[in-house]
Design an enzyme around this catalytic site. Structure first.
Site, PDB file in Angstrom:
ATOM      1  N   GLY B 216       0.824  -1.205   0.000  1.00 44.26           N
ATOM      2  CA  GLY B 216       0.000   0.000   0.000  1.00 44.26           C
ATOM      3  C   GLY B 216       0.857   1.253   0.000  1.00 44.26           C
ATOM      4  O   GLY B 216       1.947   1.284  -0.582  1.00 44.26           O
ATOM      5  N   SER B 217       0.371   2.247   0.691  1.00 44.26           N
ATOM      6  CA  SER B 217       1.004   3.570   0.618  1.00 44.26           C
ATOM      7  C   SER B 217       2.408   3.614   1.192  1.00 44.26           C
ATOM      8  O   SER B 217       3.168   4.530   0.905  1.00 44.26           O
ATOM      9  CB  SER B 217       0.142   4.585   1.350  1.00 44.26           C
ATOM     10  OG  SER B 217      -1.146   4.577   0.788  1.00 44.26           O
ATOM     11  N   THR B 218       2.779   2.620   2.024  1.00 41.09           N
ATOM     12  CA  THR B 218       4.142   2.651   2.558  1.00 41.09           C
ATOM     13  C   THR B 218       5.153   2.544   1.419  1.00 41.09           C
ATOM     14  O   THR B 218       6.284   2.978   1.537  1.00 41.09           O
ATOM     15  CB  THR B 218       4.388   1.498   3.561  1.00 41.09           C
ATOM     16  OG1 THR B 218       4.111   0.245   2.911  1.00 41.09           O
ATOM     17  CG2 THR B 218       3.516   1.627   4.779  1.00 41.09           C
ATOM     18  N   PHE B 219       4.707   1.994   0.298  1.00 37.70           N
ATOM     19  CA  PHE B 219       5.613   1.849  -0.839  1.00 37.70           C
ATOM     20  C   PHE B 219       5.930   3.189  -1.495  1.00 37.70           C
ATOM     21  O   PHE B 219       6.876   3.314  -2.259  1.00 37.70           O
ATOM     22  CB  PHE B 219       5.013   0.882  -1.865  1.00 37.70           C
ATOM     23  CG  PHE B 219       5.996   0.448  -2.920  1.00 37.70           C
ATOM     24  CD1 PHE B 219       6.958  -0.521  -2.637  1.00 37.70           C
ATOM     25  CD2 PHE B 219       5.983   1.024  -4.186  1.00 37.70           C
ATOM     26  CE1 PHE B 219       7.876  -0.904  -3.598  1.00 37.70           C
ATOM     27  CE2 PHE B 219       6.911   0.638  -5.157  1.00 37.70           C
ATOM     28  CZ  PHE B 219       7.858  -0.332  -4.861  1.00 37.70           C
ATOM     29  N   LYS B 220       5.110   4.202  -1.171  1.00 34.36           N
ATOM     30  CA  LYS B 220       5.347   5.529  -1.757  1.00 34.36           C
ATOM     31  C   LYS B 220       6.731   6.060  -1.382  1.00 34.36           C
ATOM     32  O   LYS B 220       7.302   6.901  -2.085  1.00 34.36           O
ATOM     33  CB  LYS B 220       4.256   6.514  -1.325  1.00 34.36           C
ATOM     34  CG  LYS B 220       2.924   6.210  -2.020  1.00 34.36           C
ATOM     35  CD  LYS B 220       1.781   7.001  -1.434  1.00 34.36           C
ATOM     36  CE  LYS B 220       0.457   6.555  -2.070  1.00 34.36           C
ATOM     37  NZ  LYS B 220      -0.708   6.939  -1.264  1.00 34.36           N
TER      38      LYS B 220
END
Lengths: 494, 485
Positions: B216-220
């Site tokens: 999810g957004s942690t990959f940003k």
């Protein structure tokens, strides 16, 4: 040529014949009439025997102590009694030998004692594995009792068998007794846990394995018959395709008896004994007739027989499969009738490695219920390692070679044949059992002489050794002069 | 008759000789193969024939070897706080083998390691009983406890790393299991084993290392790193040229943000991170292209297994996506998958100024007499980003905690940076999302910790789930435990 001519001096004559090409042998044969022994002035070696016997008693006692220390951290309570008992029995046997067989071979009694003692220690050690061993029961006390009985029989033979040649008189009675003994187990129901073999006579809790005794008794018959017929078999034969085939009336009876015993054994699924009797027969025929063609003949027949039996009986096929792939039984879906035992035995041997795990510190009970009987060698292999196995094989090799040496030294053809028969029977048995346990040949299920648990086996083998010692005694006895040289040559001329 | 008798005796000798040769073959040449055959039960009996060494956490053993004097097995393994340490220790069962450290370090623990040979020989000669050596782990007991209690009865995992060394400070997976319940070889052990294997919650799965989730957004963080490393943007305050909603390239599909109140159109990188704008980072990934994105992800450890020594599952950044797929991959959805360890490594690399240290779990192996046999020496796993990029990302992560979605991780007195994630998953995203939080904390004197937390199905409804709400507090308590605040 009548049988009368052949009876007493055939031995000497044959030696003369053999010595023909070897000048040195001829010279000594003139002097003694026998190239291989020189009875006069030979020390009787009873003291050597006593010293070896002391070693043969002390070693198992130490092994016993070793097992106790390894498994319980203390000396076994029965150690003293065991040592004294063994020592006393061995001493009595030895003392009686001094009186009744003073010139007998000094090695056989100590070797038998040592093997029996080591076997007892291992059986006791496996008893202690207790509930780990499938269908475990304490076998050591029984084995001790049977060993005592065996030594008692040894003593009886020592004392009462004045001359082994009297057994010659019982040639045909032996034949009948051997056949009855062999056939008897067929009338007793086979048990599932006996792995298909019907080789026991059972009366309540008591059971004997008549095959072990039949081994000796059949050898009496073979020796007696072949001694009488040897020249007829060797000389009155027709040459056929490079082979000397004897006349049917000479060979017929023995072939019939032998085939009969083989059939019985095959019927009883006793493969090891079949092989043993076959080999025994061929060896004795070869020795009696001195014709190499018998070996070829025997080999051809054994190959034919093996193929025939293997292709008809599922029992044999199973064993050959287990030999070819010992680990098949460990597969998720093992084949029918597969047994883990050979694989377990090989893993026990491998785990023992060169030096072994030490007495009492192995896990050969994994071989399951045969660990004390058929597979006791696997137990030894694990706990004493390759080193111990070599020592055990050396002991057997020595025992067998002393028996064969007795055969060479024996002065009468019956004695020679008898000794050859008994020794090679032992050799074949050791080969069949150890070969099966180490995966050299398919497993056939016999007992390791002296080592393995089994009353009949121990008693019969003690008797076997006693007879060999009696033959050895008469062979080495200086009192009996060999036949004079003139008579010897006269015999050859006749 | 003597000639044939001599031949017979040679024949008999040949028979015995054949036996001797065969026995030499089996016990000499093949011995090792038979001794180590998988069906040879002696190996497992040997393993439990003497006390097994221990696995040490903070100087205290978390394992025990009890003398049970069974018929076949003399000793039985047991664990202190088994469920809490199971993802670290694994199990060591008489009946069912071993896993993880119990398996990987079996040589030391059982005392059969070649490096212990001299010691063992000495013990044998002096009559000392054989005993296995110890394995000293890097686990911080307080952090482990904080993580385990933080997850409670929720399903999830926590990994905490020391960014400067790579030492794994906590490794937790819930629901967990007690390895002690099937350590023996009794019917009860078999039942426990069967039950655990049949449990739909998979308590024996090590979620921290062996399960991959959409990050999810942690990959940003990775996408932002790729943007700086590839020079697409220089500063965190650069405005992006992003429409809201963003039409995925080559399609007519709109990529939206979680909430309509987020100001994501043409947002800056920092603001996009604070609010976790899908549009900003989706477009960023698509603009960079799949190759640059993948190269950056792989530098962080994606697409390769990591041996800690317990092997972690490969985290995946896909190789063959279409541009619209890459846009989704770049916001941690679609085909991107990551283990909790992987996301902790991303945080650790950022916190350690761009240098990613090899994660490790075993500090020291030592013999029963406490002599060190091996000592871990730190080594770099990779340099995924430059120190300058790391500084920018740190600033963005701190901002997330200060101003953005990660407020629940704030710790007074510590510099805390983090990134939340709420990952959609399942067919048509029908499953309850996973709540993520990956973060780091630093003290003024330079001590630091990186923590990744994932919580599966943490609530009964979608609205209750967000990385900031579910995962951040757990990360916070772990960071506090490590840094003592």
């Amino acid at each position: 040529m009548s049988t009368f001519d052949l009876s007493s001096d055939a031995n000497n004559r044959s030696d003369g014949r053999q010595a023909g090409g070897v000048p040195a042998d001829r010279a000594s044969s003139r002097r003694r009439g026998n190239t291989t022994i020189s009875p006069q002035g030979t020390p009787n070696r009873r003291n050597t025997e006593l010293a070896l016997l002391a070693f043969a008693v002390v070693l198992p006692v130490l092994a016993y102590a070793n097992v106790g220390l390894a498994m319980d951290d203390k000396l076994p309570t029965g150690m003293l009694g065991y040592g004294l008992g063994m020592g006393a029995l061995a001493l009595i046997a030895h003392l009686l030998m001094r009186k009744f067989a003073p010139y007998a071979d000094p090695l056989m009694l100590p070797i038998a004692t040592l093997l029996n003692g080591l076997g007892l220690v291992m059986i006791w050690r496996l008893d202690k594995a207790g509930p780990l061993l499938h269908k475990n029961f304490a076998a050591a006390p029984n084995q001790l009792m049977w060993s005592g009985l065996g030594i008692a029989l040894f003593i009886v033979v020592m004392v009462f068998l004045k001359d082994h040649r009297v057994l010659q008189r019982y040639t045909y009675i032996s034949m009948a007794v051997a056949l009855v003994l062999l056939a008897a187990p067929a009338f007793f129901p086979a048990r599932k846990e006996d792995f298909g073999a019907k080789i026991w006579i059972r009366m309540g809790a008591f059971s004997i394995q008549p095959g072990e005794f039949a081994k000796i008794i059949l050898t009496v018959f073979f020796a007696g018959y072949l001694m009488v017929k040897r020249d007829a078999l060797a000389l009155a034969s027709r040459r056929f395709m490079g082979l000397y085939l004897p006349r049917g009336r000479d060979l017929g009876p023995i072939i019939v008896i032998w085939l009969l015993s083989l059939l019985i054994l095959v019927f009883e699924n006793d493969l090891g004994s079949s092989f043993l009797y076959f080999g025994l027969f061929v060896v004795m025929l070869y020795v009696a007739t001195e014709r190499t063609s018998w070996i070829i003949f025997g080999l051809l027949m054994s190959v034919g027989g093996a193929v025939a039996v293997a292709s008809t009986t599922s029992h044999v096929k199973t064993r050959i499969d287990a030999w070819l792939d010992p680990m098949a039984a460990f597969a998720p879906k093992p084949p029918d009738g597969a047994t883990e035992q050979i694989g377990q035995s090989l893993m026990a041997l491998g785990s023992g490695g060169v030096t072994g795990s030490g007495l009492g510190q192995g896990r050969s009970w994994l071989i399951d219920f045969a660990a004390k009987s058929d597979f006791i060698l696997g137990s030894f292999g694990e706990e004493l390692g390759l080193t111990g196995m070599m020592a055990i094989f050396m002991l057997y090799a020595l025992l067998i070679q002393r028996g064969l040496r007795t055969a060479i030294a024996a002065r009468d053809p019956f004695g020679k044949l008898f000794a050859v028969g008994l020794s090679s029977a032992m050799a074949l048995q050791v080969f069949v059992v150890a070969g099966g346990v180490t995966g050299l040949i398919p497993l056939t299920g016999m007992t390791m002489p002296f080592l393995a648990q089994g009353g009949s086996s121990v008693v019969a083998n003690w008797a076997l050794v006693a007879i060999l010692l009696k033959i050895s005694d008469s062979a080495r006895r200086p009192g009996v002069e060999p036949a004079p040289a003139t008579e010897l040559q006269g015999g050859a001329a006749a | 008759m003597n000639k044939p008798i001599r031949r017979v005796s040679i024949f008999c000798l040949v028979l015995i000789l054949a036996l001797m040769v065969r026995t030499n073959w089996v016990q000499g040449v093949q011995a090792e193969a038979w001794a180590t055959n998988k069906n040879n039960k002696r190996q497992v009996y040997d393993r439990y024939a003497h006390p097994r060494g221990n696995i040490i956490v903070d100087g205290q053993p978390v394992t025990q070897s009890a003398f049970v004097n069974g018929l076949r097995y003399k000793y039985k393994r047991s664990w202190v706080d088994g469920p809490m340490y199971a993802p670290v220790t694994g199990y060591s069962s008489q009946a069912f083998g071993a896993s993880q450290l119990e398996q990987l370090e079996d040589g030391i623990l059982s005392g059969s390691d070649d490096r212990l040979f001299f010691r063992n020989t000495l013990d044998m000669l002096t009559g000392e009983p054989k005993k296995g050596g110890d394995v000293v782990t890097t686990i911080n007991a307080k952090a482990q406890k904080a993580a385990f209690e933080g997850l409670g009865n929720k399903k999830g995992a926590v990994v905490a790393l020391d960014p400067r060394t790579g030492a794994i400070l906590s490794l937790v997976s819930t629901p967990s299991y007690d390895p002690g319940v099937f350590a023996g070889n009794e019917p009860a052990d078999s039942k426990a084993w069967t039950d655990l294997n049949a449990d739909p919650n998979k308590p024996m799965l090590n979620r921290a290392l062996r399960e991959t989730y959409p990050p999810g957004s942690t990959f940003k963080l990775v996408t932002a790193a790729a943007a700086f490393e590839n020079g697409l943007y220089q500063n965190i305050d650069d405005t992006t040229d992003t429409p809201d909603p963003y039409i995925l390239p080559g399609t007519k599909t709109e990529l939206k943000n979680e909430s309509e109140f987020e100001k994501c159109a043409n947002a800056t990188l920092k603001s996009g991170m604070d609010q976790s704008c899908n549009t900003v980072y989706g477009k960023l990934g698509a603009d960079l292209g799949k190759d640059k994105m993948r190269a950056q992800a792989e530098k962080f450890g994606f697409n390769s297994t990591v041996d800690t020594p317990i092997r972690s599952e490969k985290s995946v950044f896909p190789t063959g996506s279409t541009p619209d797929g890459t846009a989704l991959d770049s916001i941690g959805q679609h085909d991107t998958r990551a283990t909790p360890l992987q996301m902790a490594m991303v945080s650790a690399a950022i916190a350690n100024n761009g240098s990613l240290m090899q994660p490790y779990l075993v500090q020291q192996e030592r013999s029963a007499s406490l002599t060190a046999i091996s000592q871990h020496s730190e080594k770099q796993f990779s340099q995924p980003i430059s120190p300058a990029t790391a500084a920018k990302l740190q600033e963005m992560m701190v901002s997330v905690v200060e101003n953005g979605t990660g407020k629940n991780a704030r710790i007074p007195g510590l510099t805390v940076g983090g990134k939340t994630g709420t990952a959609q998953h399942g067919e048509d995203n029908a499953g309850l999302p996973f709540a993520w939080f990956t973060s780091y904390a630093k003290t003024a004197d330079g001590r630091s910790v990186a923590v990744a937390v994932v919580v599966e199905d943490g609530s009964n409804n979608r609205d209750g789930i967000s990385g900031g709400r579910l995962a951040a507090p757990i990360a916070k308590s772990v960071m506090q435990a490590v840094l003592g605040k």
